[in-house]
Motif scaffolding. Structure first.
Motif, PDB file in Angstrom:
ATOM      1  N   SER A  16       0.982  -1.090  -0.018  1.00 33.82           N
ATOM      2  CA  SER A  16       0.040   0.006  -0.107  1.00 33.82           C
ATOM      3  C   SER A  16       1.139   1.190  -0.053  1.00 33.82           C
ATOM      4  N   ARG A  17       0.214   2.196  -0.629  1.00 32.37           N
ATOM      5  CA  ARG A  17       0.936   3.473  -0.686  1.00 32.37           C
ATOM      6  C   ARG A  17       1.065   4.284   0.818  1.00 32.37           C
ATOM      7  N   PRO A  18       2.059   4.852   1.504  1.00 35.43           N
ATOM      8  CA  PRO A  18       1.866   5.657   2.666  1.00 35.43           C
ATOM      9  C   PRO A  18       0.949   6.493   2.393  1.00 35.43           C
ATOM     10  N   LEU A  19       0.272   7.029   3.639  1.00 37.32           N
ATOM     11  CA  LEU A  19      -0.764   7.903   3.333  1.00 37.32           C
ATOM     12  C   LEU A  19      -0.188   9.495   4.297  1.00 37.32           C
ATOM     13  N   VAL A  20      -0.192  10.397   3.328  1.00 31.39           N
ATOM     14  CA  VAL A  20       0.471  11.807   3.772  1.00 31.39           C
ATOM     15  C   VAL A  20      -0.578  12.757   3.912  1.00 31.39           C
ATOM     16  N   LEU A  21      -0.397  13.645   4.995  1.00 35.31           N
ATOM     17  CA  LEU A  21      -1.560  14.540   5.080  1.00 35.31           C
ATOM     18  C   LEU A  21      -0.736  15.990   4.860  1.00 35.31           C
ATOM     19  N   LEU A  22      -1.735  16.723   4.200  1.00 36.78           N
ATOM     20  CA  LEU A  22      -1.084  18.221   3.640  1.00 36.78           C
ATOM     21  C   LEU A  22      -1.950  18.943   4.911  1.00 36.78           C
ATOM     22  N   THR A  23      -1.349  19.855   5.606  1.00 32.65           N
ATOM     23  CA  THR A  23      -1.855  20.545   6.569  1.00 32.65           C
ATOM     24  C   THR A  23      -2.531  21.712   6.458  1.00 32.65           C
ATOM     25  N   THR A  24      -2.309  22.216   5.060  1.00 30.43           N
ATOM     26  CA  THR A  24      -2.706  23.801   4.645  1.00 30.43           C
ATOM     27  C   THR A  24      -2.997  23.951   3.245  1.00 30.43           C
ATOM     28  N   VAL A  52      -2.913  10.602  -0.398  1.00 32.53           N
ATOM     29  CA  VAL A  52      -3.021  12.391   0.032  1.00 32.53           C
ATOM     30  C   VAL A  52      -4.173  12.467   0.697  1.00 32.53           C
ATOM     31  N   VAL A  53      -4.107  13.031   2.122  1.00 31.33           N
ATOM     32  CA  VAL A  53      -5.255  13.410   2.895  1.00 31.33           C
ATOM     33  C   VAL A  53      -5.274  15.018   2.959  1.00 31.33           C
ATOM     34  N   ARG A  54      -6.416  15.668   2.993  1.00 34.70           N
ATOM     35  CA  ARG A  54      -5.995  17.040   3.096  1.00 34.70           C
ATOM     36  C   ARG A  54      -7.035  17.400   4.566  1.00 34.70           C
ATOM     37  N   TRP A  55      -6.091  18.355   5.365  1.00 35.64           N
ATOM     38  CA  TRP A  55      -6.501  18.691   6.826  1.00 35.64           C
ATOM     39  C   TRP A  55      -7.917  19.501   6.606  1.00 35.64           C
ATOM     40  N   TRP A  56      -7.731  20.489   5.776  1.00 35.25           N
ATOM     41  CA  TRP A  56      -8.827  21.207   5.577  1.00 35.25           C
ATOM     42  C   TRP A  56     -10.262  20.870   5.172  1.00 35.25           C
ATOM     43  N   GLU A  57      -9.910  19.691   4.765  1.00 34.79           N
ATOM     44  CA  GLU A  57     -11.353  18.949   4.317  1.00 34.79           C
ATOM     45  C   GLU A  57     -12.024  18.151   5.533  1.00 34.79           C
ATOM     46  N   ALA A  58     -11.555  18.356   6.642  1.00 36.82           N
ATOM     47  CA  ALA A  58     -11.909  17.679   7.716  1.00 36.82           C
ATOM     48  C   ALA A  58     -12.106  16.094   7.882  1.00 36.82           C
ATOM     49  N   PRO A  59     -10.954  15.366   7.726  1.00 36.74           N
ATOM     50  CA  PRO A  59     -10.941  14.018   7.374  1.00 36.74           C
ATOM     51  C   PRO A  59     -11.310  13.293   8.588  1.00 36.74           C
ATOM     52  N   PRO A  60     -12.003  12.129   8.628  1.00 36.60           N
ATOM     53  CA  PRO A  60     -12.383  11.424   9.629  1.00 36.60           C
ATOM     54  C   PRO A  60     -11.299  10.886  10.454  1.00 36.60           C
ATOM     55  N   ASN A  61     -11.363  10.545  11.648  1.00 33.51           N
ATOM     56  CA  ASN A  61     -10.414   9.784  12.515  1.00 33.51           C
ATOM     57  C   ASN A  61      -9.842   8.553  11.921  1.00 33.51           C
ATOM     58  N   GLU A  62     -10.627   7.695  11.341  1.00 27.48           N
ATOM     59  CA  GLU A  62      -9.893   6.662  11.006  1.00 27.48           C
ATOM     60  C   GLU A  62      -9.192   6.864   9.867  1.00 27.48           C
TER      61      GLU A  62
END
Lengths: 306, 306
Positions: B2-10, B26-36
């Motif tokens: 699996s590809r590592p999951l990276v958070l963009l904060t802004t 990629v997951v975007r912090w400003w899109e309010a991602p769920p805790n899981e």
């Protein structure tokens, strides 16, 4: 022996009066001196972009000491006919004027003026920031490789820009590559900087075609003379987005009316201050005094143009 | 695998998403991602002047890739305790940031912003023009001789400024002369340029005393961090004419409120854009990707700070 009488033509030059008074008597044009005084004027000190409307009244004039390097508003033929010697500033102002061209390039390409307006208007954070372009990302095209052009080329080169130039005469002693035409130079550069003398041969040389060659990401910089640019074509190019930006220190009419530029986007405009530094005022005053002194000592002035 | 999951904060960093997606999810912090989703984040990409409020929710975080060179808002001790690796941009942005410091110096000392406002307001001709000072007339004092300070020193030197510096640690390998204290540097220079890292040891190092040492013809330039300057003391010094001018790209609070600077004279303010060039965005993105890639390849990241 009486001191020669020197006319100062504009209050902009009054700061030079103390240096003149060491050796000359001074009369000020803007104080409306009487004819009997004007008829005794031996020399005048002027700015080269101001026409000399008082020449007919200066019946004993022998010398014109043009304070500036440029002398586009001075009727050299008329002075030559009267056997009046004309000197200018030579290369005295080249370094500060080239430095100012660099200041305009950086203020525009690095979004300094845009950012300053944004912060002061309280709009920081309202949208994405603009990305600028660093000098090493930019190709500079210099029009006119006189003293100012050469000084700008040297500064731009050490700061990482690639530099080309064009002028009507080849200059084999200059290592910077010369393009075949102004249009070719405009087409291949990102920043077109005008450093040329202005005369009857190059009025409006920066035409719509040249602006379109520079293009929608291009920047036009002018520290030379407004007459080099077709200003109406420039206004249209900026409004229509055919030209990216302009940074102008000189204009076809000076002071340029503010309403001529109202609503024109991406324009940085300064009031003909490229040579206006404290050090340069001292240096140019010394050159002007030297031109006068050598003339009145019967020597050949160093910066004689007529 | 699996590809590592990276958070963009802004959202300011969203332009880097395409470069990340070549190898990472990629997951975007400003899109309010769920805790899981947050619990699966392995690395985050952030700006070093933004606090990381989400750290507690990133239970599997192993690596912080700080996009910027500065990391003053990042709690390194907390990350060290969790054995989280931290990398920054290293020296990637030094050249464009130093170039921007030069742009601010020239825009201020050569009156570009003043002149632009004058022309657009239709006041050209209403009074005498301001005389600026050319770079060869000016002494530059650099605070902090890291990569940015060294790059600025090199540019200023070739443009004719005399250059001194001060920082808390002597650097014998640097030929630019070092003054004994910040106050001594401020007292003997015309332009004081802040290029230092900001941390708990140097908050408000540019105090009222330092501003008074710089004096009524001095210029303060800040491309480092707002916390280095006592901003209230700076506002008073400008208002009272004890300091000549300031050109600031960074502020104690960002975006700085416009009304904080309303009516403060001789201030040039830009919205933290010293590193904002197209070339630098590409270069810093490459460094950030390299930091991540080396970490996930099990190699030592090149710009590790924790």
């Amino acid at each position: 022996m009486s001191r020669p009488l020197v006319l100062l033509t504009t209050p902009q030059l009054d700061f030079a009066a103390p240096a003149l008074l060491e050796r000359y008597d001074v009369v000020r044009w803007w104080e409306a001196p009487p004819n009997e005084l004007l008829q005794r004027v031996k020399a005048l000190v002027c700015m080269g972009h101001h026409p000399l409307h008082m020449l007919d009244r200066l019946t004993d004039l022998a010398m014109v000491a043009c304070f500036t390097a440029g002398y586009d508003a001075i009727d050299l033929a008329a002075l030559r006919e009267r056997n009046i010697v004309v000197c200018n500033a030579g290369e005295a102002a080249a370094e500060p004027v080239a430095e100012f061209a660099l200041a305009l390039i950086l203020a525009s390409t690095r979004n300094v003026a845009w950012g300053n307006a944004l912060v002061h208007a309280g709009h920081w954070g309202d949208g994405p920031i603009r990305l600028g372009r660093g000098l090493p990302e930019l190709k500079l095209g210099i029009v006119g490789m006189g003293a100012i052009g050469r000084a700008l080329a040297a500064k731009a080169d050490v700061l990482g820009m690639s530099v080309h130039w064009w002028g009507p005469r080849a200059k084999p002693e200059i290592s910077t590559p010369r393009m075949a035409t102004l249009l070719e130079l405009a087409a291949q550069c990102d920043v077109l900087a005008l450093c040329a003398r202005s005369d009857e041969t190059n009025r409006h040389m920066v035409s719509r075609a040249a602006l379109d060659a520079l293009g929608p990401t291009g920047l036009l910089v002018n520290v030379a003379r407004g007459q080099l640019v077709d200003e109406d074509a420039l206004r249209n190019a900026l409004c229509e987005g055919r030209l990216g930006a302009a940074a102008l220190d000189v204009f076809e009419v000076e002071p340029t009316p503010a309403d001529r530029w109202a609503g024109i986007p991406n324009l940085l405009a300064t009031p003909h201050i490229a040579g206006a530094t404290k050090g340069n005022a001292v240096g140019m005053t010394a050159v002007m005094r030297d031109n006068l002194d050598r003339f009145f000592d019967g020597l050949a002035p160093s910066n004689r143009i007529v």
